[in-house]
Design a protein around this motif. Structure first.
Motif, PDB file in Angstrom:
ATOM      1  N   PHE A   1       0.833  -1.203   0.000  1.00  0.00           N
ATOM      2  CA  PHE A   1       0.000   0.000   0.000  1.00  0.00           C
ATOM      3  C   PHE A   1       0.865   1.249   0.000  1.00  0.00           C
ATOM      4  CE2 PHE A   1      -2.186   3.392   2.282  1.00  0.00           C
ATOM      5  CZ  PHE A   1      -3.285   3.562   1.468  1.00  0.00           C
ATOM      6  N   GLU A   2       1.894   1.277   0.832  1.00  0.00           N
ATOM      7  CA  GLU A   2       2.791   2.436   0.900  1.00  0.00           C
ATOM      8  C   GLU A   2       3.514   2.643  -0.428  1.00  0.00           C
ATOM      9  OE1 GLU A   2       3.119   4.768   3.256  1.00  0.00           O
ATOM     10  OE2 GLU A   2       1.500   3.774   4.343  1.00  0.00           O
ATOM     11  N   SER A   3       3.937   1.555  -1.042  1.00  0.00           N
ATOM     12  CA  SER A   3       4.622   1.647  -2.329  1.00  0.00           C
ATOM     13  C   SER A   3       3.705   2.251  -3.398  1.00  0.00           C
ATOM     14  CB  SER A   3       5.095   0.264  -2.762  1.00  0.00           C
ATOM     15  OG  SER A   3       5.644   0.304  -4.049  1.00  0.00           O
ATOM     16  N   VAL A   4       2.483   1.770  -3.431  1.00  0.00           N
ATOM     17  CA  VAL A   4       1.517   2.290  -4.410  1.00  0.00           C
ATOM     18  C   VAL A   4       1.217   3.758  -4.125  1.00  0.00           C
ATOM     19  CG1 VAL A   4      -0.883   2.108  -5.176  1.00  0.00           C
ATOM     20  CG2 VAL A   4       0.509   0.058  -4.947  1.00  0.00           C
ATOM     21  N   ARG A   5       1.061   4.111  -2.871  1.00  0.00           N
ATOM     22  CA  ARG A   5       0.752   5.492  -2.489  1.00  0.00           C
ATOM     23  C   ARG A   5       1.888   6.433  -2.880  1.00  0.00           C
ATOM     24  NH1 ARG A   5       1.639   8.838   1.513  1.00  0.00           N
ATOM     25  NH2 ARG A   5       2.756   7.361   2.811  1.00  0.00           N
ATOM     26  N   GLU A   6       3.124   5.990  -2.681  1.00  0.00           N
ATOM     27  CA  GLU A   6       4.272   6.823  -3.028  1.00  0.00           C
ATOM     28  C   GLU A   6       4.378   7.053  -4.534  1.00  0.00           C
ATOM     29  OE1 GLU A   6       7.646   4.896  -1.295  1.00  0.00           O
ATOM     30  OE2 GLU A   6       7.060   5.434   0.741  1.00  0.00           O
ATOM     31  N   ARG A   7       3.918   6.110  -5.320  1.00  0.00           N
ATOM     32  CA  ARG A   7       3.979   6.258  -6.785  1.00  0.00           C
ATOM     33  C   ARG A   7       2.785   7.009  -7.337  1.00  0.00           C
ATOM     34  NH1 ARG A   7       5.138   0.158  -8.309  1.00  0.00           N
ATOM     35  NH2 ARG A   7       3.360   0.044  -6.944  1.00  0.00           N
ATOM     36  N   ARG A   8       1.719   7.132  -6.590  1.00  0.00           N
ATOM     37  CA  ARG A   8       0.475   7.701  -7.110  1.00  0.00           C
ATOM     38  C   ARG A   8       0.634   9.140  -7.593  1.00  0.00           C
ATOM     39  NH1 ARG A   8      -3.426   6.128  -3.309  1.00  0.00           N
ATOM     40  NH2 ARG A   8      -3.690   4.268  -4.544  1.00  0.00           N
ATOM     41  N   GLU A   9       1.236  10.009  -6.801  1.00  0.00           N
ATOM     42  CA  GLU A   9       1.347  11.419  -7.191  1.00  0.00           C
ATOM     43  C   GLU A   9       2.207  11.626  -8.433  1.00  0.00           C
ATOM     44  OE1 GLU A   9       1.914  14.393  -4.167  1.00  0.00           O
ATOM     45  OE2 GLU A   9       0.938  13.087  -2.699  1.00  0.00           O
ATOM     46  N   PRO A  10       3.413  11.041  -8.499  1.00  0.00           N
ATOM     47  CA  PRO A  10       4.198  11.221  -9.730  1.00  0.00           C
ATOM     48  C   PRO A  10       3.488  10.643 -10.959  1.00  0.00           C
ATOM     49  CG  PRO A  10       5.592  10.355  -7.979  1.00  0.00           C
ATOM     50  CD  PRO A  10       4.181  10.341  -7.478  1.00  0.00           C
ATOM     51  N   ARG A  11       2.842   9.504 -10.779  1.00  0.00           N
ATOM     52  CA  ARG A  11       2.087   8.921 -11.898  1.00  0.00           C
ATOM     53  C   ARG A  11       0.981   9.868 -12.336  1.00  0.00           C
ATOM     54  NH1 ARG A  11       0.739   2.549 -10.659  1.00  0.00           N
ATOM     55  NH2 ARG A  11       2.693   1.728 -11.457  1.00  0.00           N
ATOM     56  N   ALA A  12       0.245  10.393 -11.384  1.00  0.00           N
ATOM     57  CA  ALA A  12      -0.865  11.297 -11.716  1.00  0.00           C
ATOM     58  C   ALA A  12      -0.358  12.493 -12.507  1.00  0.00           C
ATOM     59  CB  ALA A  12      -1.582  11.744 -10.443  1.00  0.00           C
ATOM     60  N   SER A  13       0.788  13.020 -12.124  1.00  0.00           N
ATOM     61  CA  SER A  13       1.359  14.169 -12.826  1.00  0.00           C
ATOM     62  C   SER A  13       1.734  13.812 -14.265  1.00  0.00           C
ATOM     63  CB  SER A  13       2.583  14.669 -12.067  1.00  0.00           C
ATOM     64  OG  SER A  13       3.202  15.714 -12.763  1.00  0.00           O
ATOM     65  N   VAL A  14       2.394  12.677 -14.434  1.00  0.00           N
ATOM     66  CA  VAL A  14       2.799  12.245 -15.786  1.00  0.00           C
ATOM     67  C   VAL A  14       1.563  11.952 -16.637  1.00  0.00           C
ATOM     68  CG1 VAL A  14       3.929  10.380 -17.061  1.00  0.00           C
ATOM     69  CG2 VAL A  14       5.061  11.401 -15.091  1.00  0.00           C
ATOM     70  N   TYR A  15       0.588  11.267 -16.063  1.00  0.00           N
ATOM     71  CA  TYR A  15      -0.637  10.958 -16.798  1.00  0.00           C
ATOM     72  C   TYR A  15      -1.354  12.244 -17.211  1.00  0.00           C
ATOM     73  CZ  TYR A  15      -0.217   6.179 -14.829  1.00  0.00           C
ATOM     74  OH  TYR A  15       0.196   4.931 -14.454  1.00  0.00           O
ATOM     75  N   ALA A  16      -1.426  13.210 -16.297  1.00  0.00           N
ATOM     76  CA  ALA A  16      -2.105  14.480 -16.602  1.00  0.00           C
ATOM     77  C   ALA A  16      -1.386  15.218 -17.723  1.00  0.00           C
ATOM     78  CB  ALA A  16      -2.191  15.341 -15.344  1.00  0.00           C
ATOM     79  N   ASP A  17      -0.051  15.243 -17.687  1.00  0.00           N
ATOM     80  CA  ASP A  17       0.710  15.905 -18.757  1.00  0.00           C
ATOM     81  C   ASP A  17       0.454  15.232 -20.099  1.00  0.00           C
ATOM     82  OD1 ASP A  17       1.747  17.603 -16.840  1.00  0.00           O
ATOM     83  OD2 ASP A  17       3.717  16.608 -16.756  1.00  0.00           O
ATOM     84  N   PHE A  18       0.459  13.911 -20.112  1.00  0.00           N
ATOM     85  CA  PHE A  18       0.206  13.173 -21.352  1.00  0.00           C
ATOM     86  C   PHE A  18      -1.204  13.451 -21.859  1.00  0.00           C
ATOM     87  CE2 PHE A  18      -1.052   9.540 -23.896  1.00  0.00           C
ATOM     88  CZ  PHE A  18       0.050   9.357 -24.716  1.00  0.00           C
ATOM     89  N   LEU A  19      -2.163  13.442 -20.966  1.00  0.00           N
ATOM     90  CA  LEU A  19      -3.562  13.691 -21.332  1.00  0.00           C
ATOM     91  C   LEU A  19      -3.743  15.097 -21.882  1.00  0.00           C
ATOM     92  CD1 LEU A  19      -6.361  12.366 -21.280  1.00  0.00           C
ATOM     93  CD2 LEU A  19      -6.662  13.286 -18.988  1.00  0.00           C
ATOM     94  N   THR A  20      -3.133  16.086 -21.236  1.00  0.00           N
ATOM     95  CA  THR A  20      -3.235  17.475 -21.692  1.00  0.00           C
ATOM     96  C   THR A  20      -2.625  17.639 -23.080  1.00  0.00           C
ATOM     97  OG1 THR A  20      -3.173  18.284 -19.420  1.00  0.00           O
ATOM     98  CG2 THR A  20      -2.596  19.855 -21.140  1.00  0.00           C
ATOM     99  N   SER A  21      -1.451  17.069 -23.270  1.00  0.00           N
ATOM    100  CA  SER A  21      -0.798  17.162 -24.570  1.00  0.00           C
ATOM    101  C   SER A  21      -1.645  16.488 -25.655  1.00  0.00           C
ATOM    102  CB  SER A  21       0.586  16.522 -24.501  1.00  0.00           C
ATOM    103  OG  SER A  21       1.248  16.644 -25.733  1.00  0.00           O
ATOM    104  N   SER A  22      -2.219  15.347 -25.331  1.00  0.00           N
ATOM    105  CA  SER A  22      -3.065  14.635 -26.298  1.00  0.00           C
ATOM    106  C   SER A  22      -4.315  15.439 -26.633  1.00  0.00           C
ATOM    107  CB  SER A  22      -3.467  13.270 -25.744  1.00  0.00           C
ATOM    108  OG  SER A  22      -2.329  12.492 -25.494  1.00  0.00           O
TER     109      SER A  22
END
Length: 181
Positions: free
Chosen positions: A55-76
């Motif tokens: 759970f901690e591992s997933v939580r730590e990755r969530r914010e950076p993933r969300a940022s990368v996903y949002a950037d990709f989505l915005t660019s698309s």
């Protein structure tokens, strides 16, 4: 009369031996039960600890993933808008956007998971296909909208996959382990 005294003494010794044996068996049974409970507790604690680490591992990755996903989505989404607008400089602008989208796809691929990276690759491929068609053709606005849909379909898949990855709490097991585990 002497036999009665000897019989009472023997009975007392035999009674004490039987009582001692029963007490010993009770102690062995209690010890075995305590050992079993201790093993179950250790197993339960190890399972809970593993769940917590995941759970901690997933939580730590969530914010950076969300940022990368949002950037990709915005660019698309910017690319979809450019396809629909259809100005003279769209192919050159799209080439710049496609280059940026490739870089963002690399980040998505690194942050994963694979399902999100694969849908991002589909968005990049669809964008490249549409860009090639726009460069070769002079499409009408209706055709441009259809072309934008070629990017929007995999983009919708990417959005669903990204949302699922961000909502994953890292536990694929029930909160309470079934008996016998």
């Amino acid at each position: 009369m002497q036999n009665a005294a000897v019989d009472a003494g023997v009975a007392a010794v035999v009674g004490a031996a039987i009582g001692g044996a029963l007490a010993g068996l009770t102690a062995i049974g209690t010890g075995w039960f305590a050992l079993r409970v201790a093993r179950l507790q250790v197993t339960s604690q190890e399972t809970q600890s593993e769940r917590q680490r995941r759970f901690e591992s997933v939580r730590e990755r969530r914010e950076p993933r969300a940022s990368v996903y949002a950037d990709f989505l915005t660019s698309s989404q910017d690319i979809v808008h450019l396809i629909i607008v259809g100005r003279e400089d769209v192919p050159e602008t799209l080439f710049t956007q496609l280059s940026a989208l490739h870089k963002l796809h690399a980040k998505v691929a690194i942050w994963g998971p694979e399902t999100v990276a694969n849908t991002a690759a589909e968005v990049v491929a669809a964008t490249a296909l549409v860009m090639g068609r726009l460069k070769l053709e002079q499409p009408s606005i209706t055709e441009q909208v259809r072309m934008s849909e070629l990017v929007e379909l995999p983009l919708n898949s990417f959005t669903r996959a990204a949302r699922a990855a961000l909502e994953d709490d890292g536990t694929n097991e029930p909160a309470v382990s079934p008996p016998g585990r």
